[in-house]
Design a protein around this motif. Sequence first.
Motif, short mmCIF file in Angstrom:
data_model
loop_
_atom_site.label_atom_id
_atom_site.label_comp_id
_atom_site.label_asym_id
_atom_site.label_seq_id
_atom_site.Cartn_x
_atom_site.Cartn_y
_atom_site.Cartn_z
N LYS A 106 8.05 16.08 37.78
CA LYS A 106 8.34 16.53 36.40
C LYS A 106 9.62 16.88 35.94
CE LYS A 106 6.11 20.39 33.60
NZ LYS A 106 5.10 21.21 33.72
N ALA A 107 10.35 17.59 36.79
CA ALA A 107 11.59 18.07 36.39
C ALA A 107 12.58 16.70 36.01
CB ALA A 107 12.55 18.67 37.78
N SER A 108 12.78 15.69 36.97
CA SER A 108 13.71 14.64 36.65
C SER A 108 13.17 13.89 35.14
CB SER A 108 13.67 13.82 37.54
OG SER A 108 12.35 13.07 38.15
N LEU A 109 11.76 13.72 35.09
CA LEU A 109 11.30 13.13 33.86
C LEU A 109 11.47 14.16 32.66
CD1 LEU A 109 8.01 11.54 35.31
CD2 LEU A 109 9.95 10.42 34.66
N GLN A 110 11.26 15.37 32.66
CA GLN A 110 11.42 16.30 31.93
C GLN A 110 13.02 15.94 31.05
OE1 GLN A 110 9.36 18.74 30.53
NE2 GLN A 110 10.99 19.60 29.06
N GLN A 111 14.05 15.98 32.00
CA GLN A 111 15.34 15.74 31.77
C GLN A 111 15.40 14.35 31.19
OE1 GLN A 111 17.98 17.53 31.87
NE2 GLN A 111 19.69 16.28 31.30
N LEU A 112 14.82 13.36 31.59
CA LEU A 112 15.16 12.07 31.07
C LEU A 112 14.18 11.91 29.79
CD1 LEU A 112 16.14 9.23 32.20
CD2 LEU A 112 13.70 8.63 32.74
N PHE A 113 13.04 12.26 29.39
CA PHE A 113 12.25 11.94 28.53
C PHE A 113 12.53 12.96 27.25
CE2 PHE A 113 8.84 9.32 31.31
CZ PHE A 113 10.00 8.40 31.20
N ILE A 114 12.77 14.18 27.72
CA ILE A 114 12.79 15.29 26.57
C ILE A 114 14.33 16.12 26.43
CG2 ILE A 114 11.52 17.49 25.86
CD1 ILE A 114 9.33 16.71 27.49
N THR A 115 14.81 16.62 27.62
CA THR A 115 15.86 17.34 27.37
C THR A 115 17.30 16.40 26.96
OG1 THR A 115 15.19 18.87 29.01
CG2 THR A 115 17.55 18.98 28.70
N GLN A 116 17.50 15.39 27.60
CA GLN A 116 18.46 14.64 27.34
C GLN A 116 18.45 13.94 25.92
OE1 GLN A 116 19.70 11.95 30.71
NE2 GLN A 116 20.34 10.40 29.14
N SER A 125 16.90 15.20 23.42
CA SER A 125 17.11 16.23 22.51
C SER A 125 18.42 16.61 22.42
CB SER A 125 16.19 17.34 22.92
OG SER A 125 16.46 18.60 22.01
N GLU A 126 19.48 16.61 23.28
CA GLU A 126 20.75 16.81 23.55
C GLU A 126 21.54 16.17 22.79
OE1 GLU A 126 21.55 17.61 27.57
OE2 GLU A 126 20.78 19.76 27.85
N THR A 127 21.31 14.78 23.06
CA THR A 127 22.06 13.53 22.41
C THR A 127 21.77 13.22 20.79
OG1 THR A 127 20.71 12.16 23.52
CG2 THR A 127 23.03 13.10 24.52
N LYS A 128 20.61 13.99 20.66
CA LYS A 128 19.98 13.66 19.30
C LYS A 128 19.40 12.21 19.17
CE LYS A 128 21.76 17.54 16.96
NZ LYS A 128 22.69 18.01 15.64
N THR A 129 19.03 11.63 20.37
CA THR A 129 18.75 10.24 20.42
C THR A 129 16.99 10.00 20.48
OG1 THR A 129 20.69 9.90 21.71
CG2 THR A 129 18.90 8.12 21.89
N ALA A 130 16.55 9.22 19.71
CA ALA A 130 15.30 9.05 19.61
C ALA A 130 14.84 7.94 20.72
CB ALA A 130 14.59 8.38 18.23
N ILE A 131 13.77 8.13 21.63
CA ILE A 131 13.38 7.16 22.50
C ILE A 131 11.84 6.85 22.40
CG2 ILE A 131 15.10 8.27 24.32
CD1 ILE A 131 12.68 9.30 25.72
N LYS A 132 11.63 5.57 23.03
CA LYS A 132 10.23 5.20 22.98
C LYS A 132 9.91 4.94 24.44
CE LYS A 132 9.42 5.33 18.63
NZ LYS A 132 8.77 6.66 17.98
#
Length: 303
Positions: free
Chosen positions: A153-163, A165-172
Amino acid sequence: MNLNLKLIATLPFYLLLASCSNDAKTAQTHPDSQSETSAQHSTDVLRIAAAANLAGVLPAVIDAYETSDTQTSNNQKPKIEVTYASSGKLFAQINSGAPYDIFLSADQDFPAKYAQQQANAKVTVQKPFTYTRGQLALYSSNHGLSALKTVDKASLQQLFITQPSETKTAIKITLANPELAPYGASAKAFLQQQGLYDTLSDKKVLIQAENIGQAFQYTHTATTDYGFVALSQLISAKVADSKYIILQLESYPAILQDGIVIRNSAQATDFSHYLQSETAQKLFAEAGYLPVGSTTSATSLSK
């Protein structure tokens, strides 16, 4: 004179009749043999409905079967034709009367449902059989995943949500349709277990593909940033290890893949038995699957 006129008058009719007869013969002829009839064609062709994830391994299994010394009922192996699609779509086609001889699903549910339907209709069918176990992997063609040591959960939270959000990059993120594709259902269950499915769904970053083949295509072409795909697809495409990480087996429902003979025939039974043979199981293992009954990951098997 009158006889000649009659012959001339009826000549177009006979030419038309001959033409229709020739057309009918052509339509009935097998494309690979000018001597076979449509009746022979129907018994000499084995039609398989196969889950999309099998596209990378089933051709090799079929090649091995065709060159093996396995004895068939008439000592002649049939020509094999395969249709790949999501298990749910194939199940619907079979219920609509599609002329398949064997159904190779990506789960156990669809073959079991078919067997139950036939039992309710008082039709005797062979029992479903398990022929392999699939594995899930997280893949990205445009992001390296080598730094991701574990998938929690922690690593995926960082990969899919936190990162993002910080870089203002939209992911799919893509996964196969959970309603139709068993690999998609397992991917959804994995994200739910991590407590992330609802969050990602609310953020509208989850893209559903029709089947696991399309999920891989979306990810492989960078149409989406990340994708939950079958390990076998990555091995077949020779994707670099740094681009994916294999999910732990205990982190999602086991992807046990069952098959069932739809039309009872010696050819279908012969091939269903071959799928469970040691030779076929070795091919599945080399392609990223787990042998039937195994609880060891493919990475462990290869060491």
